[in-house]
Design a protein around this motif. Structure first.
Motif, short mmCIF file in Angstrom:
data_model
loop_
_atom_site.label_atom_id
_atom_site.label_comp_id
_atom_site.label_asym_id
_atom_site.label_seq_id
_atom_site.Cartn_x
_atom_site.Cartn_y
_atom_site.Cartn_z
N SER A 139 0.40 -1.51 -0.57
CA SER A 139 -0.32 -0.20 0.18
C SER A 139 0.93 1.16 0.03
CB SER A 139 -1.07 0.23 1.14
OG SER A 139 -0.50 -0.26 2.20
N SER A 140 0.43 2.97 -0.65
CA SER A 140 1.13 3.57 -0.58
C SER A 140 1.27 4.18 0.84
CB SER A 140 0.18 4.19 -2.16
OG SER A 140 -0.80 4.39 -1.36
N ALA A 141 2.38 4.57 0.79
CA ALA A 141 3.05 5.46 2.06
C ALA A 141 2.72 6.95 1.57
CB ALA A 141 3.92 4.81 2.51
N VAL A 142 2.17 7.83 2.55
CA VAL A 142 2.18 9.50 3.01
C VAL A 142 3.93 9.80 3.65
CG1 VAL A 142 1.12 11.72 4.11
CG2 VAL A 142 -0.28 9.47 3.21
N PHE A 143 4.20 10.47 2.88
CA PHE A 143 5.06 11.10 3.14
C PHE A 143 5.21 11.88 4.47
CE2 PHE A 143 9.25 13.92 2.78
CZ PHE A 143 10.11 13.05 2.46
N SER A 144 6.43 12.05 5.60
CA SER A 144 5.79 12.30 7.08
C SER A 144 6.95 13.58 7.21
CB SER A 144 5.53 11.90 7.63
OG SER A 144 5.44 11.97 9.17
N TYR A 145 6.67 14.71 6.87
CA TYR A 145 7.73 15.78 7.02
C TYR A 145 8.23 16.19 9.05
CZ TYR A 145 6.97 17.20 1.96
OH TYR A 145 7.03 17.35 1.08
N ASP A 146 6.74 15.64 8.97
CA ASP A 146 7.58 14.94 10.66
C ASP A 146 8.17 14.27 10.75
OD1 ASP A 146 5.70 17.43 11.29
OD2 ASP A 146 3.98 16.35 11.93
N LYS A 147 8.02 12.92 10.86
CA LYS A 147 8.90 11.87 10.63
C LYS A 147 10.19 11.81 10.62
CE LYS A 147 8.51 6.97 12.24
NZ LYS A 147 7.88 5.98 12.63
N LEU A 148 10.66 12.54 9.18
CA LEU A 148 11.78 13.01 8.73
C LEU A 148 12.89 14.16 9.80
CD1 LEU A 148 12.72 15.24 5.64
CD2 LEU A 148 13.59 13.07 6.73
N ASP A 149 11.64 15.06 10.29
CA ASP A 149 12.75 15.92 10.76
C ASP A 149 12.76 15.52 12.31
OD1 ASP A 149 11.93 18.14 9.23
OD2 ASP A 149 10.49 18.87 10.62
N TRP A 150 12.33 14.57 12.74
CA TRP A 150 12.13 13.80 14.37
C TRP A 150 13.52 12.90 13.33
CZ3 TRP A 150 12.40 8.32 14.65
CH2 TRP A 150 12.65 7.96 15.86
N ILE A 151 13.89 12.29 12.18
CA ILE A 151 14.63 11.50 12.50
C ILE A 151 16.49 12.17 12.47
CG2 ILE A 151 15.74 9.99 10.49
CD1 ILE A 151 13.26 8.88 10.59
N ASN A 152 16.50 13.89 10.97
CA ASN A 152 16.67 14.30 10.77
C ASN A 152 17.49 14.70 12.20
OD1 ASN A 152 18.47 15.45 8.38
ND2 ASN A 152 17.63 17.18 9.42
N GLY A 153 16.61 14.98 13.18
CA GLY A 153 16.78 15.83 14.80
C GLY A 153 17.75 14.53 15.42
N VAL A 154 17.37 13.26 15.47
CA VAL A 154 18.19 12.24 16.14
C VAL A 154 19.45 12.35 15.59
CG1 VAL A 154 18.49 9.53 16.48
CG2 VAL A 154 16.05 10.53 16.54
N TYR A 155 19.67 12.68 14.02
CA TYR A 155 21.38 12.03 13.54
C TYR A 155 21.96 13.12 14.13
CZ TYR A 155 20.62 7.87 10.89
OH TYR A 155 19.91 6.15 10.09
N ILE A 156 21.10 14.39 14.22
CA ILE A 156 22.63 15.68 14.13
C ILE A 156 22.59 15.64 16.42
CG2 ILE A 156 21.76 18.34 15.18
CD1 ILE A 156 19.97 18.48 12.63
N ARG A 157 21.83 15.15 16.78
CA ARG A 157 21.94 14.97 18.03
C ARG A 157 23.30 13.74 18.31
NH1 ARG A 157 16.44 13.59 19.70
NH2 ARG A 157 15.49 15.06 18.28
N ASN A 158 22.55 13.12 17.80
CA ASN A 158 24.69 11.46 17.72
C ASN A 158 25.70 11.66 17.16
OD1 ASN A 158 22.38 10.07 19.27
ND2 ASN A 158 21.70 8.82 16.80
N MET A 159 25.89 13.29 16.54
CA MET A 159 27.00 13.41 15.75
C MET A 159 27.89 14.18 16.90
SD MET A 159 26.88 15.52 12.60
CE MET A 159 25.91 14.14 11.34
N GLU A 160 28.90 13.30 16.54
CA GLU A 160 30.17 13.98 17.02
C GLU A 160 29.47 15.73 16.40
OE1 GLU A 160 32.57 13.07 18.03
OE2 GLU A 160 32.18 11.06 18.41
#
Length: 493
Positions: A307-328
């Motif tokens: 089934s097709s998926a809706v692109f969630s900008y909210d979730k992308l923001d969250w994932i991006n934030g996680v990566y930023i926080r985990n970064m050196e």
RNA sequence: GCCCCUAUCGUCUAGCCUGGUCUAGGACACAGGCCUUUCAAGCCUGGUACAUGGGUUCAAAUCCCGUUAGGGGCACCA
């Protein structure tokens, strides 16, 4: 069997994030199976050609780390990888079809075709199709020299089955399949011919592409039969939708890879997010964050949802934030610099003495960033002069203007007398000051925050002030003092 | 209109193939709380879903059929 998959975009503009999601599936599948990932440019529509498109496509893939083994830029054993450079090949193959009786020449004019279609519509025909006018003409009736197209001679009866790896056999009735044009009158192949010829010649093992192609696949299956070739494995993956459930497009906001890059999304975060759109590890594995290596180890093409998926900008923001926080911190600094520079907050190249300040600022904002671009709004007051806040904004919570003024003056004194102007040194005396003034820490600090940043919401105060420096901090406080003084004078105090 | 695909919280999804362990799990978002110099981050708590009707079965989110809904396709575009 060697796994060989491809991404075959037409060079019509900026690659769409939905298409890139499909590329991610292709790439993961190739890499985890020790296969090849091939880039092929499908530029058979001359009217839609966009000059820089190929370059932009390549840049987008590179940014995401989706490297290819064969392609227009690097060549490969089955080149060329640009369809407009393979014209003789299609010509040859289509002649083969003509000889075998699987195709025929058609010199119907576009006008006639249009008229036929209109009549069919008027007559209430469900699916307007070519009426077969030239289908059974005697051989030689249409000269190869006169303008014409070549059509596929689709069997009138029976059905064609598309075997799809994810959904099994999908059946289509031949009588509803149109006699597709294979070679246009300009001598260029249509997509349907070119894709089949090239996928076969390039030994593609799996066609992983978006759902929207499923309904034209029976034509391809018929072509494979006509050529007597074994078709690759078809894998149709769902489309990516916008919030409103429609196919994701520009009107939904950022949609091209370049858009996301400019807004400060990390390529590793985007990759992670895209891989999870329509796929999940399952079986009790509830991870959401996957590095490239983890994705490679865990991804399973057969687990892709239908089934097709809706692109969630909210979730992308969250994932991006996680990566930023985990970064050196040093790595984050490196990635932030271009954004500061683009906003004119930091010169280019970065003056060496500025690195220290920048390094001081990074920890203040690391856990506050969703996108790298956010750094501009968050830290501009540190690098540029601020407007003096309006006096009303400087009045502390549950305080009078006069009390606020006294607080500002007292802070100036404390900060002036500090031995070292750093966060650790200034905190205890400032807390003490709040106590002495009978204020809550928050009351005092909020006044200082507004005075030094002209913001009610800002990164941690002491670290920010340290970055601003003693001189400029005191300047800002003294301007705040003036503003408050004026306010008091203008009212009946 | 016709053909094809799909259908679990608002969203992404686990579970479905190999019916019972599902009074349906996780995540994002949202709400409340804690922490706290603001905002974040973090921690805790909360609400919200098996589209619908019929079968099959001792038992269905899970299997079958219909309906409905959403999407995609019906070009000398890909």
């Amino acid at each position: 069997m060697t796994i060989r998959v491809r991404f075959a975009p037409s060079p019509t503009g900026n690659p769409h994030i939905g298409n890139i999601r499909t590329v991610v599936f292709n790439w993961l599948f190739a890499r985890q199976n020790n296969g090849k990932f091939i880039l092929r440019i499908e530029d058979t529509d001359r009217s839609r050609y966009t000059p820089n498109a190929v370059q932009i496509i390549e840049e987008s893939l590179r940014w995401l780390g989706l490297d290819w083994d064969e392609g227009p830029d690097i060549g490969g054993p089955y080149g060329p990888y640009t369809q407009s450079k393979r014209l003789p090949l299609y010509q040859e193959k289509v002649n083969e079809l003509l000889e075998k009786g699987w195709a025929y020449r058609c010199n119907c004019t576009p006008e006639r075709l249009k008229a036929v279609k209109e009549m069919q519509r008027a007559a209430g025909v469900d699916t307007p199709m070519y009426d077969g006018h030239c289908r059974d003409l005697p051989p030689g009736a249409i000269s190869p020299d006169e303008p014409h197209v070549i059509r596929l001679k689709v069997p009138r009866e029976g059905e064609t089955i598309v075997p799809d790896m994810l959904r099994g056999a999908v059946t289509f009735e031949n009588q509803r399949i149109d006699d597709q044009i294979l070679l246009k009158s300009d001598g260029f192949p249509t997509y349907h011919l070119a894709v089949v010829v090239d996928d076969h010649l390039m030994q593609i093992s799996h066609i992983i592409r978006a759902d929207e192609w499923l309904s034209s696949t029976p034509k391809h299956v018929i072509l494979y039969q006509a050529f007597d070739w074994t078709p690759p494995t078809f894998v149709h993956v769902p489309l990516v939708m916008g919030k409103d459930g429609q196919k994701l497009s520009k009107r939904h906001g950022a949609v091209s890879v370049a858009d996301f890059r400019q807004q400060g999304y990390l390529p590793e975060a985007v990759l992670n997010f895209l891989a999870m759109l329509g796929w999940a590890p399952g079986e009790g594995d509830e991870r959401e964050i996957f590095t490239r290596e983890e994705l490679l180890a865990t991804f399973e093409l057969s687990r892709v949802k239908l089934s097709s998926a809706v692109f969630s900008y909210d979730k992308l923001d969250w994932i991006n934030g996680v990566y930023i926080r985990n970064m050196e911190k040093s790595e984050l600094l490196k990635r932030l610099v271009p954004f500061w520079q683009a906003a004119g907050l930091v010169p280019s190249p970065v003056p060496s003495e500025m690195f220290e300040t920048l390094a001081q600022v990074v920890p203040l904002i690391q856990e506050r960033l969703k996108r790298l671009k956010d750094v501009v709004e968050l830290t501009d007051f540190i690098f540029t002069e601020i407007e003096t806040p309006p006096a009303e904004k400087l009045v502390g919570k549950k305080m009078t203007p006069l009390e606020s003024l006294e607080a500002v003056q007292a802070m100036q004194t404390v900060l002036s007398n500090l031995v070292n102007f750093d966060a650790a040194t200034m905190e205890p005396p400032l807390r003490q000051l709040a106590q002495d003034l009978g204020l809550k820490a928050g009351q005092l600090f909020n006044i200082m925050r507004v005075a030094t940043s002209n913001k009610r919401v800002a990164p941690p105060l002491f670290g920010s002030i340290e970055a601003i420096g003693r001189k400029r901090t005191l300047q800002r406080l003294s301007r705040a003092e003036e503003a408050l003084t004026q306010l008091i004078a203008s009212e009946k105090y």
